[in-house]
Design an enzyme around this catalytic site. Structure first.
Site, PDB file in Angstrom:
ATOM      1  N   ARG A 256       4.948   7.839  34.709  1.00  0.00           N
ATOM      2  CA  ARG A 256       6.220   8.163  35.329  1.00  0.00           C
ATOM      3  C   ARG A 256       7.370   7.289  34.886  1.00  0.00           C
ATOM      4  O   ARG A 256       8.458   7.764  34.616  1.00  0.00           O
ATOM      5  CB  ARG A 256       6.159   8.048  36.851  1.00  0.00           C
ATOM      6  CG  ARG A 256       5.853   9.319  37.551  1.00  0.00           C
ATOM      7  CD  ARG A 256       5.076   9.006  38.790  1.00  0.00           C
ATOM      8  NE  ARG A 256       3.889   8.283  38.413  1.00  0.00           N
ATOM      9  CZ  ARG A 256       2.749   8.876  38.084  1.00  0.00           C
ATOM     10  NH1 ARG A 256       2.661  10.169  38.100  1.00  0.00           N
ATOM     11  NH2 ARG A 256       1.691   8.179  37.715  1.00  0.00           N
ATOM     12  N   THR A 257       7.133   5.987  34.851  1.00  0.00           N
ATOM     13  CA  THR A 257       8.274   5.111  34.591  1.00  0.00           C
ATOM     14  C   THR A 257       8.840   5.399  33.206  1.00  0.00           C
ATOM     15  O   THR A 257      10.043   5.604  33.042  1.00  0.00           O
ATOM     16  CB  THR A 257       7.862   3.633  34.743  1.00  0.00           C
ATOM     17  OG1 THR A 257       7.303   3.475  36.038  1.00  0.00           O
ATOM     18  CG2 THR A 257       9.056   2.713  34.594  1.00  0.00           C
TER      19      THR A 257
ATOM     20  N   LYS B  65      -0.909  -6.480  14.580  1.00  0.00           N
ATOM     21  CA  LYS B  65      -0.966  -7.337  13.384  1.00  0.00           C
ATOM     22  C   LYS B  65      -0.626  -8.771  13.732  1.00  0.00           C
ATOM     23  O   LYS B  65      -0.582  -9.641  12.873  1.00  0.00           O
ATOM     24  CB  LYS B  65       0.034  -6.831  12.332  1.00  0.00           C
ATOM     25  CG  LYS B  65      -0.207  -5.433  11.853  1.00  0.00           C
ATOM     26  CD  LYS B  65       0.858  -5.086  10.802  1.00  0.00           C
ATOM     27  CE  LYS B  65       0.803  -3.623  10.423  1.00  0.00           C
ATOM     28  NZ  LYS B  65       2.006  -3.230   9.676  1.00  0.00           N
TER      29      LYS B  65
ATOM     30  N   ARG C 209       7.985  -3.060  29.904  1.00  0.00           N
ATOM     31  CA  ARG C 209       6.885  -3.257  30.865  1.00  0.00           C
ATOM     32  C   ARG C 209       5.887  -4.192  30.206  1.00  0.00           C
ATOM     33  O   ARG C 209       5.476  -3.966  29.058  1.00  0.00           O
ATOM     34  CB  ARG C 209       6.223  -1.933  31.213  1.00  0.00           C
ATOM     35  CG  ARG C 209       4.931  -2.137  31.990  1.00  0.00           C
ATOM     36  CD  ARG C 209       4.385  -0.864  32.565  1.00  0.00           C
ATOM     37  NE  ARG C 209       5.208  -0.404  33.670  1.00  0.00           N
ATOM     38  CZ  ARG C 209       4.866   0.597  34.475  1.00  0.00           C
ATOM     39  NH1 ARG C 209       3.730   1.229  34.295  1.00  0.00           N
ATOM     40  NH2 ARG C 209       5.651   0.967  35.458  1.00  0.00           N
TER      41      ARG C 209
ATOM     42  N   HIS D  76       9.003  -4.675  40.199  1.00  0.00           N
ATOM     43  CA  HIS D  76       9.257  -3.381  39.565  1.00  0.00           C
ATOM     44  C   HIS D  76      10.558  -2.872  40.193  1.00  0.00           C
ATOM     45  O   HIS D  76      10.563  -1.955  41.008  1.00  0.00           O
ATOM     46  CB  HIS D  76       8.082  -2.443  39.869  1.00  0.00           C
ATOM     47  CG  HIS D  76       8.038  -1.203  39.048  1.00  0.00           C
ATOM     48  ND1 HIS D  76       9.084  -0.756  38.269  1.00  0.00           N
ATOM     49  CD2 HIS D  76       7.040  -0.285  38.865  1.00  0.00           C
ATOM     50  CE1 HIS D  76       8.735   0.364  37.671  1.00  0.00           C
ATOM     51  NE2 HIS D  76       7.503   0.666  38.009  1.00  0.00           N
TER      52      HIS D  76
HETATM   53  C1  NCD Z   1       3.383   1.461  39.632  1.00  0.00           C
HETATM   54  C2  NCD Z   1       3.325   0.241  38.726  1.00  0.00           C
HETATM   55  O1  NCD Z   1       3.247   0.367  37.492  1.00  0.00           O
HETATM   56  O2  NCD Z   1       3.432  -0.843  39.268  1.00  0.00           O
HETATM   57  N1  NCD Z   1       3.497   2.644  38.895  1.00  0.00           N
HETATM   58  C3  NCD Z   1       4.746   3.167  38.706  1.00  0.00           C
HETATM   59  O3  NCD Z   1       5.524   2.638  37.948  1.00  0.00           O
HETATM   60  N2  NCD Z   1       5.103   4.222  39.442  1.00  0.00           N
HETATM   61  C4  NCD Z   1       2.322   1.522  40.652  1.00  0.00           C
HETATM   62  C5  NCD Z   1       0.887   1.451  40.211  1.00  0.00           C
HETATM   63  O4  NCD Z   1       0.566   1.349  39.024  1.00  0.00           O
HETATM   64  O5  NCD Z   1       0.058   1.525  41.111  1.00  0.00           O
END
Ligand code: NCD
Length: 309
Positions: A57-58, A86, A107, A135
């Site tokens: 999703r993100t 590498k 991320r 997040h």
């Molecule tokens: C979350 C995360 O990556 O922290 N996912 C997201 O971005 N919606 C929650 C999760 O992974 O449980």
């Protein structure tokens, strides 16, 4: 000039209530624009993403958000296919990405990774999940969802259930909620209570109670925010197995909740909400995912346009 222009997004803690409300107002504006008007907002701009951890999703919502406001995205979502394999350092990868794009979305499994990246990048950096720490764009999306679905945030009673120790969305949400007048009920197995190093800071901003029993305040809640047990962050699989499946929100539980209570989840869901809840009017987690596209469009629009208001 708008105050978000060319600014990084590291932590939800950096935002005041007024700033959050400004983001929500701009999100509302974007939702009201026609598709062609939206496409003018970031025309010709490029979003670069680096995902060192899995994401559906993100990353997709950032890409979809950028496309809807006229920009393009490029990046690495499978780090095994990049030069990291590498031996290239995060610093060099970030440096290169900042040459090819106007804004960076990162991320990474390490806390503080986006602050580190921002020291190297001369383009703004957005934290799309840093370790178990934060997040922030998810919290903005979560708060916006609550506001849209409940018409307010102040005065609500909010339950947060699941993995409160390792779930970074929980920390960002709690700090975000700290700007509002809410009652929070934290529900988790004993071993997954929120980390004690954070409780002091959160307690200063927020009233919360802790319990292992989801039934305790169920009938009082306006919002139940459900989270996944973060299997990948457990140092030991045995420990995970002990808490796996601790809470499952099902129709029986829903019956004991307020008629207009809403169920949220940052997703991905494993087994903590049963699928038959999806079709109820209380389930708002797919709407929440959709709102994430609009809040991210708003953030990108504000970061990349000097005069976005
Ligand atoms: C979350 C995360 O990556 O922290 N996912 C997201 O971005 N919606 C929650 C999760 O992974 O449980």
């Amino acid at each position: 000039m708008n105050e978000f222009y060319q600014k990084d997004i590291f932590s939800i803690k950096d935002y005041t209530k007024e700033q959050l409300e400004t983001i929500f107002t701009y999100t509302d504006k974007i939702m009201q624009l026609s598709l062609s008007e939206r496409r003018e907002i970031c025309k010709g701009k490029i979003l670069g993403y680096l995902f060192y951890e899995p994401s559906t999703r993100t990353r997709l919502s950032f890409e979809s958000a950028m496309a809807s406001i006229g920009g393009n995205s490029l990046g690495i979502s499978d780090i095994t296919s990049s030069s990291t394999q590498k031996g290239e350092s995060l610093a060099d990868t970030v440096r290169i990405m900042s040459i090819y794009s106007d804004v960076l979305v990162l991320r990474h499994p390490l806390d503080g990774s986006s602050r580190f990246a921002a020291e190297i990048s001369d383009k703004p950096v957005i934290n799309a999940g840093s370790g178990t720490e934060e997040h922030p764009t998810q919290a903005i999306q979560d708060l916006f969802t609550i506001k849209k679905e409940k018409k307010k945030i102040d005065g609500l009673k909010i339950g947060i259930v699941g993995d409160l120790k390792y779930g970074r969305t929980v920390y960002s949400l709690l700090h975000g909620l700290g700007n509002y007048d809410v009652d929070v009920n934290l529900i988790s197995p004993e071993s997954l209570r929120i980390r004690s190093d954070s409780t002091y800071e959160i307690k200063r901003k927020l009233d919360f109670t802790e319990t292992t029993d989801i039934e305790e305040h169920l009938d009082e809640l306006d919002v139940l925010y459900v989270t996944r047990i973060q299997k990948e962050r457990f140092p030991d699989e045995e420990e995970y197995l002990k808490v796996k499946g601790s809470y499952v929100v099902g129709l029986d539980m829903l019956k004991r909740m307020k008629d207009d209570a809403i169920i949220l989840h940052p997703l991905p869901r494993i087994d903590e909400i049963s699928a038959d809840v999806d079709k109820t009017k209380n389930a708002k987690y797919f709407e929440q995912a959709e709102y994430g596209k609009y809040t991210r469009s708003a953030l990108l629009g504000m970061i990349l346009n000097e005069n976005s208001f």
